[in-house]
Design a protein around this motif. Sequence first.
Motif, PDB file in Angstrom:
ATOM      1  N   ILE A 173       3.914  -7.973 -11.219  1.00 29.80           N
ATOM      2  CA  ILE A 173       4.201  -6.548 -10.819  1.00 29.80           C
ATOM      3  C   ILE A 173       3.311  -6.314  -9.607  1.00 29.80           C
ATOM      4  O   ILE A 173       4.026  -5.521  -8.583  1.00 29.80           O
ATOM      5  CB  ILE A 173       3.704  -5.470 -11.868  1.00 29.80           C
ATOM      6  CG1 ILE A 173       4.723  -5.670 -13.368  1.00 29.80           C
ATOM      7  CG2 ILE A 173       3.684  -4.135 -11.590  1.00 29.80           C
ATOM      8  CD1 ILE A 173       4.175  -4.632 -14.437  1.00 29.80           C
ATOM      9  N   ALA A 174       1.998  -6.720  -9.536  1.00 31.51           N
ATOM     10  CA  ALA A 174       1.258  -6.416  -8.358  1.00 31.51           C
ATOM     11  C   ALA A 174       2.068  -7.336  -7.204  1.00 31.51           C
ATOM     12  O   ALA A 174       1.901  -6.869  -6.031  1.00 31.51           O
ATOM     13  CB  ALA A 174      -0.089  -7.095  -8.589  1.00 31.51           C
ATOM     14  N   ASN A 209      -4.057   5.391  -1.598  1.00 33.06           N
ATOM     15  CA  ASN A 209      -5.343   5.232  -2.689  1.00 33.06           C
ATOM     16  C   ASN A 209      -4.877   4.469  -3.759  1.00 33.06           C
ATOM     17  O   ASN A 209      -3.729   4.812  -4.352  1.00 33.06           O
ATOM     18  CB  ASN A 209      -5.940   6.574  -2.976  1.00 33.06           C
ATOM     19  CG  ASN A 209      -7.007   6.920  -2.295  1.00 33.06           C
ATOM     20  OD1 ASN A 209      -7.851   6.133  -1.396  1.00 33.06           O
ATOM     21  ND2 ASN A 209      -7.461   8.187  -2.164  1.00 33.06           N
ATOM     22  N   VAL A 210      -5.400   3.594  -4.212  1.00 35.83           N
ATOM     23  CA  VAL A 210      -5.297   2.724  -5.511  1.00 35.83           C
ATOM     24  C   VAL A 210      -6.060   3.346  -6.339  1.00 35.83           C
ATOM     25  O   VAL A 210      -7.341   3.279  -6.301  1.00 35.83           O
ATOM     26  CB  VAL A 210      -5.385   0.909  -5.406  1.00 35.83           C
ATOM     27  CG1 VAL A 210      -5.287   0.612  -6.593  1.00 35.83           C
ATOM     28  CG2 VAL A 210      -4.418   0.654  -4.240  1.00 35.83           C
ATOM     29  N   THR A 211      -5.636   4.112  -7.157  1.00 37.49           N
ATOM     30  CA  THR A 211      -6.265   4.888  -8.217  1.00 37.49           C
ATOM     31  C   THR A 211      -6.283   4.707  -9.608  1.00 37.49           C
ATOM     32  O   THR A 211      -5.115   4.131 -10.163  1.00 37.49           O
ATOM     33  CB  THR A 211      -6.036   6.477  -7.893  1.00 37.49           C
ATOM     34  OG1 THR A 211      -6.187   6.677  -6.372  1.00 37.49           O
ATOM     35  CG2 THR A 211      -6.934   7.286  -8.707  1.00 37.49           C
ATOM     36  N   HIS A 238      -5.941  -3.448  -6.145  1.00 40.93           N
ATOM     37  CA  HIS A 238      -6.210  -3.452  -4.917  1.00 40.93           C
ATOM     38  C   HIS A 238      -6.165  -4.882  -4.273  1.00 40.93           C
ATOM     39  O   HIS A 238      -5.348  -5.293  -3.369  1.00 40.93           O
ATOM     40  CB  HIS A 238      -7.184  -2.705  -4.296  1.00 40.93           C
ATOM     41  CG  HIS A 238      -7.434  -2.652  -2.668  1.00 40.93           C
ATOM     42  ND1 HIS A 238      -7.914  -3.635  -2.265  1.00 40.93           N
ATOM     43  CD2 HIS A 238      -7.156  -1.529  -1.966  1.00 40.93           C
ATOM     44  CE1 HIS A 238      -7.930  -3.422  -0.915  1.00 40.93           C
ATOM     45  NE2 HIS A 238      -7.662  -2.189  -0.687  1.00 40.93           N
ATOM     46  N   GLN A 239      -7.348  -5.758  -4.769  1.00 46.84           N
ATOM     47  CA  GLN A 239      -7.243  -7.012  -4.474  1.00 46.84           C
ATOM     48  C   GLN A 239      -5.921  -8.061  -4.737  1.00 46.84           C
ATOM     49  O   GLN A 239      -5.622  -8.897  -3.874  1.00 46.84           O
ATOM     50  CB  GLN A 239      -8.476  -7.719  -5.285  1.00 46.84           C
ATOM     51  CG  GLN A 239     -10.031  -6.982  -4.642  1.00 46.84           C
ATOM     52  CD  GLN A 239     -11.103  -7.542  -5.467  1.00 46.84           C
ATOM     53  OE1 GLN A 239     -10.850  -8.255  -6.719  1.00 46.84           O
ATOM     54  NE2 GLN A 239     -12.140  -7.367  -4.996  1.00 46.84           N
ATOM     55  N   GLY A 260     -13.062   6.918  13.594  1.00 49.39           N
ATOM     56  CA  GLY A 260     -12.445   7.534  12.467  1.00 49.39           C
ATOM     57  C   GLY A 260     -11.465   6.484  11.675  1.00 49.39           C
ATOM     58  O   GLY A 260     -10.810   6.870  10.658  1.00 49.39           O
ATOM     59  N   SER A 261     -10.903   5.281  12.549  1.00 50.97           N
ATOM     60  CA  SER A 261     -10.007   4.554  11.948  1.00 50.97           C
ATOM     61  C   SER A 261     -10.655   3.791  10.676  1.00 50.97           C
ATOM     62  O   SER A 261     -11.739   3.429  10.494  1.00 50.97           O
ATOM     63  CB  SER A 261      -9.641   3.426  13.128  1.00 50.97           C
ATOM     64  OG  SER A 261      -8.796   2.491  12.569  1.00 50.97           O
ATOM     65  N   GLN A 262      -9.779   3.936   9.699  1.00 49.18           N
ATOM     66  CA  GLN A 262     -10.138   3.210   8.201  1.00 49.18           C
ATOM     67  C   GLN A 262      -8.971   2.412   7.565  1.00 49.18           C
ATOM     68  O   GLN A 262      -7.848   2.761   8.168  1.00 49.18           O
ATOM     69  CB  GLN A 262     -10.445   4.406   7.456  1.00 49.18           C
ATOM     70  CG  GLN A 262     -11.929   5.218   7.636  1.00 49.18           C
ATOM     71  CD  GLN A 262     -13.177   4.279   7.527  1.00 49.18           C
ATOM     72  OE1 GLN A 262     -13.112   3.608   6.509  1.00 49.18           O
ATOM     73  NE2 GLN A 262     -14.066   4.630   8.099  1.00 49.18           N
ATOM     74  N   PRO A 263      -9.338   1.592   6.766  1.00 51.80           N
ATOM     75  CA  PRO A 263      -8.319   0.935   6.337  1.00 51.80           C
ATOM     76  C   PRO A 263      -7.258   1.836   5.608  1.00 51.80           C
ATOM     77  O   PRO A 263      -7.672   3.058   4.962  1.00 51.80           O
ATOM     78  CB  PRO A 263      -8.831   0.054   5.023  1.00 51.80           C
ATOM     79  CG  PRO A 263     -10.362  -0.336   5.599  1.00 51.80           C
ATOM     80  CD  PRO A 263     -10.768   1.171   6.237  1.00 51.80           C
ATOM     81  N   LEU A 264      -5.885   1.582   5.626  1.00 48.08           N
ATOM     82  CA  LEU A 264      -4.941   2.501   5.080  1.00 48.08           C
ATOM     83  C   LEU A 264      -5.066   2.330   3.711  1.00 48.08           C
ATOM     84  O   LEU A 264      -4.952   3.309   2.631  1.00 48.08           O
ATOM     85  CB  LEU A 264      -3.653   2.043   5.746  1.00 48.08           C
ATOM     86  CG  LEU A 264      -2.421   3.194   5.223  1.00 48.08           C
ATOM     87  CD1 LEU A 264      -2.796   4.725   5.692  1.00 48.08           C
ATOM     88  CD2 LEU A 264      -1.257   2.632   5.717  1.00 48.08           C
ATOM     89  N   LEU A 265      -5.076   1.030   3.064  1.00 48.63           N
ATOM     90  CA  LEU A 265      -4.990   0.871   1.541  1.00 48.63           C
ATOM     91  C   LEU A 265      -6.677   1.076   1.166  1.00 48.63           C
ATOM     92  O   LEU A 265      -7.298  -0.022   1.345  1.00 48.63           O
ATOM     93  CB  LEU A 265      -4.509  -0.472   1.183  1.00 48.63           C
ATOM     94  CG  LEU A 265      -4.275  -0.691  -0.194  1.00 48.63           C
ATOM     95  CD1 LEU A 265      -3.125   0.222  -0.718  1.00 48.63           C
ATOM     96  CD2 LEU A 265      -3.430  -2.201  -0.446  1.00 48.63           C
ATOM     97  N   ARG A 266      -6.859   2.015   0.300  1.00 50.51           N
ATOM     98  CA  ARG A 266      -8.326   2.055  -0.355  1.00 50.51           C
ATOM     99  C   ARG A 266      -8.263   2.250  -1.805  1.00 50.51           C
ATOM    100  O   ARG A 266      -7.068   2.230  -2.443  1.00 50.51           O
ATOM    101  CB  ARG A 266      -8.962   3.132   0.476  1.00 50.51           C
ATOM    102  CG  ARG A 266      -9.359   2.770   1.895  1.00 50.51           C
ATOM    103  CD  ARG A 266     -10.213   3.994   2.718  1.00 50.51           C
ATOM    104  NE  ARG A 266      -9.161   5.182   3.244  1.00 50.51           N
ATOM    105  CZ  ARG A 266      -9.613   6.034   4.036  1.00 50.51           C
ATOM    106  NH1 ARG A 266     -10.878   6.444   3.739  1.00 50.51           N
ATOM    107  NH2 ARG A 266      -8.574   6.539   4.814  1.00 50.51           N
TER     108      ARG A 266
END
Length: 294
Positions: A173-174, A209-211, A238-239, A260-266
């Motif tokens: 699935i991942a 966000n992976v929540t 996420h990994q 302010g640039s950050q990874p999109l996937l958190r």
Amino acid sequence: MRRKRGRTIDVEEGESYYVSMTDMMVGVIFIFIIMLSYFAFEFRSTTAKLTTARHPESAALLQTAANLTPKTADIEIDYKAQVLCVPEAALSEAGEGAAGQRRCFAFSPPTKASAQTVSVMDAQRLLMQALDADLRDAKAPVTGDPSGGSLSFRADQLFVAGTATLSPDGQRIAGNVAQSLVRRLPCLGYGVAAGANCADGGAKLAVVNVTSQTNLDAFSAEGQRAAALALQRAAAFHQALTAAQPDLARLRNAPPGQPGSQPLLRVASVGQSQEGASKVGDDQAVSIQFLMAG
């Protein structure tokens, strides 16, 4: 001497009647199935029109107004009080009504959404539709309605019970999710070359966000273990996504090097405390939430 065969004839006629009656019943049932399918389709179509209309009340009235006729009339409008008045005679097909009498109605003025807001809403809607279609084609077990801006999965379909270790089915699935994300997200982020079909200056994502969500008893050791497990599962998923598609780890919410640039996937974790919460790892869910910028 000839033998009588009347009994055989009666049996054959009885079987013939039975076969004819069965064929007729099958035909009647088939007609009912067609009618039910038609009404179900019409019901879904009408419901979709009403729920997605910009003005649901007007859309509902237009469903019943099959004979609207243009008519010239002098109307009066008080924009401040939001009241509209029309001559009473205009409301009668024959022009009946007392001279000088009016009928007045309250109204709400139309609101003009900015082009940027419309663009953001359309971009998120199209993104979720594309992701939903991709994952359904891949037979990934998405739960809930993706139109709300998130893809949700039951944790017990992804992980070995009570652990943050992906099961073989969870790894599959991942992989499917990662493949869909890497196809769709570069147009809405930075750091990875976007395809030729991406619109210049289009809407962008602020964060994906992976929540992991869980219900827990925050005041017990078991509840605290449930919260820790939820975070571990979000990190593990996420990994798995970034391992399957490394470009996902390179996506940014702003150009690389910009403040302010950050990874999109958190990664995020949400725990709701409640009495009688289930055991560690039970009833948890993992979702991917898409938040647009602007």
